[in-house]
Design a protein around this motif. Structure first.
Motif, PDB file in Angstrom:
ATOM      1  N   LEU A 111     -14.122 -45.540   5.073  1.00 24.25           N
ATOM      2  CA  LEU A 111     -13.663 -44.197   5.436  1.00 24.25           C
ATOM      3  C   LEU A 111     -14.865 -43.426   5.963  1.00 24.25           C
ATOM      4  O   LEU A 111     -15.965 -43.568   5.425  1.00 24.25           O
ATOM      5  N   ALA A 112     -14.669 -42.625   7.007  1.00 22.31           N
ATOM      6  CA  ALA A 112     -15.801 -41.830   7.509  1.00 22.31           C
ATOM      7  C   ALA A 112     -15.321 -40.571   8.209  1.00 22.31           C
ATOM      8  O   ALA A 112     -14.262 -40.550   8.845  1.00 22.31           O
ATOM      9  N   ALA A 113     -16.137 -39.525   8.057  1.00 24.02           N
ATOM     10  CA  ALA A 113     -15.978 -38.288   8.836  1.00 24.02           C
ATOM     11  C   ALA A 113     -17.041 -38.315   9.922  1.00 24.02           C
ATOM     12  O   ALA A 113     -18.179 -38.716   9.664  1.00 24.02           O
ATOM     13  N   LEU A 114     -16.703 -37.876  11.127  1.00 24.16           N
ATOM     14  CA  LEU A 114     -17.655 -37.956  12.245  1.00 24.16           C
ATOM     15  C   LEU A 114     -18.821 -36.978  12.084  1.00 24.16           C
ATOM     16  O   LEU A 114     -19.913 -37.209  12.611  1.00 24.16           O
ATOM     17  N   CYS A 115     -18.578 -35.864  11.386  1.00 31.58           N
ATOM     18  CA  CYS A 115     -19.651 -34.883  11.203  1.00 31.58           C
ATOM     19  C   CYS A 115     -19.549 -34.257   9.823  1.00 31.58           C
ATOM     20  O   CYS A 115     -18.509 -34.309   9.172  1.00 31.58           O
ATOM     21  N   TRP A 116     -20.654 -33.670   9.393  1.00 32.28           N
ATOM     22  CA  TRP A 116     -20.651 -32.765   8.238  1.00 32.28           C
ATOM     23  C   TRP A 116     -20.537 -31.357   8.848  1.00 32.28           C
ATOM     24  O   TRP A 116     -19.723 -31.178   9.757  1.00 32.28           O
ATOM     25  N   ASN A 117     -21.364 -30.409   8.459  1.00 30.29           N
ATOM     26  CA  ASN A 117     -21.288 -29.079   9.085  1.00 30.29           C
ATOM     27  C   ASN A 117     -22.060 -29.023  10.406  1.00 30.29           C
ATOM     28  O   ASN A 117     -22.109 -27.977  11.048  1.00 30.29           O
ATOM     29  N   ASP A 118     -22.665 -30.145  10.788  1.00 36.14           N
ATOM     30  CA  ASP A 118     -23.515 -30.176  11.980  1.00 36.14           C
ATOM     31  C   ASP A 118     -22.699 -30.394  13.258  1.00 36.14           C
ATOM     32  O   ASP A 118     -21.522 -30.735  13.226  1.00 36.14           O
ATOM     33  N   ASP A 119     -23.377 -30.192  14.373  1.00 32.52           N
ATOM     34  CA  ASP A 119     -22.802 -30.441  15.697  1.00 32.52           C
ATOM     35  C   ASP A 119     -23.575 -31.641  16.246  1.00 32.52           C
ATOM     36  O   ASP A 119     -24.755 -31.526  16.563  1.00 32.52           O
ATOM     37  N   ASN A 120     -22.938 -32.808  16.276  1.00 31.04           N
ATOM     38  CA  ASN A 120     -23.684 -34.014  16.655  1.00 31.04           C
ATOM     39  C   ASN A 120     -23.116 -34.674  17.905  1.00 31.04           C
ATOM     40  O   ASN A 120     -22.274 -34.092  18.595  1.00 31.04           O
ATOM     41  N   ALA A 121     -23.568 -35.885  18.204  1.00 33.66           N
ATOM     42  CA  ALA A 121     -23.175 -36.549  19.454  1.00 33.66           C
ATOM     43  C   ALA A 121     -21.690 -36.914  19.486  1.00 33.66           C
ATOM     44  O   ALA A 121     -21.124 -37.159  20.555  1.00 33.66           O
ATOM     45  N   LEU A 122     -21.048 -36.946  18.305  1.00 30.46           N
ATOM     46  CA  LEU A 122     -19.647 -37.360  18.217  1.00 30.46           C
ATOM     47  C   LEU A 122     -18.703 -36.175  18.056  1.00 30.46           C
ATOM     48  O   LEU A 122     -17.622 -36.129  18.653  1.00 30.46           O
ATOM     49  N   ALA A 123     -19.092 -35.253  17.191  1.00 31.95           N
ATOM     50  CA  ALA A 123     -18.149 -34.212  16.776  1.00 31.95           C
ATOM     51  C   ALA A 123     -18.886 -32.942  16.383  1.00 31.95           C
ATOM     52  O   ALA A 123     -20.114 -32.925  16.285  1.00 31.95           O
ATOM     53  N   CYS A 124     -18.117 -31.905  16.129  1.00 26.08           N
ATOM     54  CA  CYS A 124     -18.690 -30.597  15.813  1.00 26.08           C
ATOM     55  C   CYS A 124     -18.105 -30.095  14.492  1.00 26.08           C
ATOM     56  O   CYS A 124     -16.882 -30.027  14.337  1.00 26.08           O
ATOM     57  N   GLY A 125     -18.967 -29.773  13.537  1.00 26.23           N
ATOM     58  CA  GLY A 125     -18.508 -29.264  12.251  1.00 26.23           C
ATOM     59  C   GLY A 125     -17.894 -27.875  12.378  1.00 26.23           C
ATOM     60  O   GLY A 125     -18.254 -27.103  13.265  1.00 26.23           O
ATOM     61  N   ALA A 126     -16.984 -27.564  11.459  1.00 25.58           N
ATOM     62  CA  ALA A 126     -16.271 -26.280  11.516  1.00 25.58           C
ATOM     63  C   ALA A 126     -17.224 -25.098  11.393  1.00 25.58           C
ATOM     64  O   ALA A 126     -16.948 -24.017  11.894  1.00 25.58           O
ATOM     65  N   LYS A 127     -18.363 -25.303  10.727  1.00 26.82           N
ATOM     66  CA  LYS A 127     -19.320 -24.213  10.565  1.00 26.82           C
ATOM     67  C   LYS A 127     -20.066 -23.938  11.870  1.00 26.82           C
ATOM     68  O   LYS A 127     -20.642 -22.866  12.060  1.00 26.82           O
ATOM     69  N   ALA A 128     -20.078 -24.942  12.758  1.00 23.12           N
ATOM     70  CA  ALA A 128     -20.881 -24.844  13.986  1.00 23.12           C
ATOM     71  C   ALA A 128     -20.093 -24.314  15.187  1.00 23.12           C
ATOM     72  O   ALA A 128     -20.622 -24.253  16.293  1.00 23.12           O
ATOM     73  N   GLY A 129     -18.842 -23.924  14.991  1.00 21.73           N
ATOM     74  CA  GLY A 129     -18.040 -23.392  16.092  1.00 21.73           C
ATOM     75  C   GLY A 129     -16.878 -24.288  16.427  1.00 21.73           C
ATOM     76  O   GLY A 129     -16.431 -25.080  15.600  1.00 21.73           O
ATOM     77  N   ASN A 130     -16.382 -24.178  17.642  1.00 19.89           N
ATOM     78  CA  ASN A 130     -15.240 -24.984  18.078  1.00 19.89           C
ATOM     79  C   ASN A 130     -15.549 -25.632  19.410  1.00 19.89           C
ATOM     80  O   ASN A 130     -15.930 -24.945  20.365  1.00 19.89           O
ATOM     81  N   LYS A 131     -15.424 -26.957  19.459  1.00 16.47           N
ATOM     82  CA  LYS A 131     -15.685 -27.699  20.693  1.00 16.47           C
ATOM     83  C   LYS A 131     -14.687 -28.841  20.778  1.00 16.47           C
ATOM     84  O   LYS A 131     -14.210 -29.312  19.744  1.00 16.47           O
ATOM     85  N   PRO A 132     -14.441 -29.339  21.989  1.00 16.65           N
ATOM     86  CA  PRO A 132     -13.643 -30.569  22.069  1.00 16.65           C
ATOM     87  C   PRO A 132     -14.448 -31.744  21.515  1.00 16.65           C
ATOM     88  O   PRO A 132     -15.677 -31.699  21.497  1.00 16.65           O
ATOM     89  N   LEU A 133     -13.756 -32.786  21.089  1.00 15.82           N
ATOM     90  CA  LEU A 133     -14.427 -34.012  20.666  1.00 15.82           C
ATOM     91  C   LEU A 133     -15.167 -34.597  21.877  1.00 15.82           C
ATOM     92  O   LEU A 133     -14.652 -34.569  22.985  1.00 15.82           O
ATOM     93  N   THR A 134     -16.369 -35.136  21.670  1.00 11.56           N
ATOM     94  CA  THR A 134     -17.120 -35.703  22.804  1.00 11.56           C
ATOM     95  C   THR A 134     -16.532 -37.065  23.202  1.00 11.56           C
ATOM     96  O   THR A 134     -15.743 -37.654  22.452  1.00 11.56           O
TER      97      THR A 134
END
Ligand SMILES: [Zn+2]
Length: 302
Positions: A111-134
């Motif tokens: 099981l895995a989540a693509l991100c924690w609260n960070d904004d990384n190469a795969l996904a964007c955490g809810a704390k970091a704003g709103n973006k489409p999935l990369t």
């Protein structure tokens, strides 16, 4: 009553104590889980945005070795507690996504989540704003579907949530999230997200960490936590509710959980409180164990 816990950062905890407490999984965590009647648990490695892929691998390999040596934990049902490795955040994956997901799967990550609260190469955490999935994030979802790794949406932003739900061909899980309908916290799920989760046969693990239950410090109680489960029962129905405790007593001395739930050793207090609040035995069993067990079981082939 037996309990399945969908989230606790024990992989990271035992890795951080690998030199000063090398038997920590069996000698420290197991007795507390035993007291709480935990029969199945996620053992989570948390990657907060700074870790490289090599650092992720080191943590996964250490956890894998500890589980293999354990007297009490096993991937199948052959020891007292059935466990699976879960990752919270995949920040170290910035290229070769499919190959890296395959490596993680080979090392028992289920099981895995693509991100924690960070904004990384795969996904964007809810704390970091709103973006489409990369694009890499989309590749990651497809790779996870193909190899049969469950997808956790607990930390991602709402746009990512919808993208993941649309791309994934398997039900998604929010392992430790509450509801915006009761407390508008960035980590919680809105009613439209709950609707999507329900329509795709997904699962939500309610989280009794104080500051995720309510902002009002005088109301951070088990009763208030059960109000979240009541809300979920009305919105998505019993079959889609589970528990993702996220205990932190072993990380920090300050009380992190709602009153009456100091550590996982007290987990049966949730069972008692559900009965007090009028839940039937079948409903309590479903919330505490069966729903999570049935969700995760198809992923646990070794
Ligand atoms: Zn978390």
């Amino acid at each position: 009553m037996k309990i399945c816990n969908l989230h606790d950062d024990i992989g990271t905890d035992i890795y951080e104590h690998r030199y000063d407490d090398p038997q920590r999984l069996d000698n420290y965590h197991y007795p507390k889980m035993k007291a709480g009647e935990i029969k199945m648990t996620a053992l989570v490695c948390c990657f907060t945005g700074q870790q490289t892929y090599k650092e992720m691998q080191a943590q996964v390999l250490y956890l894998e070795q500890q589980i293999e040596q354990s007297l009490y934990f096993s991937y199948d049902n052959s020891k007292d507690i059935q466990c699976f490795i879960a990752l919270e955040g995949l920040c170290g994956i910035q290229s070769d996504v499919t190959r890296k997901i395959q490596w993680l799967y080979q090392h028992h990550v289920r099981l895995a989540a693509l991100c924690w609260n960070d904004d990384n190469a795969l996904a964007c955490g809810a704390k970091a704003g709103n973006k489409p999935l990369t694009d890499l994030g989309k590749e990651c979802i497809i790779a996870m579907n193909d190899i049969n790794m469950a997808i956790d949406v607990s930390h991602c932003c709402e746009w990512n949530f919808y993208d993941i739900a649309r791309i994934s061909n398997k039900p998604i899980v929010a392992t430790h999230s509450n509801v915006k309908g009761l407390f508008n916290h960035y980590r919680h799920l809105s009613d439209p997200c709950l609707e999507v989760l329900y329509s795709q046969n997904g699962l939500i693990g309610a989280i009794p960490v104080r500051w995720f239950v309510t902002r009002d410090e005088t109301k951070q109680t088990l009763d208030e936590f059960i109000n979240i489960i009541d809300y979920l029962k009305n919105k998505v129905g019993i079959r889609h509710i589970a528990l993702g405790f996220d205990f932190m007593d072993y990380i920090d001395d300050a009380p992190c959980m709602v009153e009456g739930l100091e550590s996982i050793a007290n987990a049966q207090n949730v069972v008692k409180k559900l009965y007090d609040r009028g839940y039937s035995e079948n409903e309590v069993k479903a919330i505490c164990f069966d729903n999570a067990y049935h969700y995760i079981l198809p992923y646990l082939k070794y």
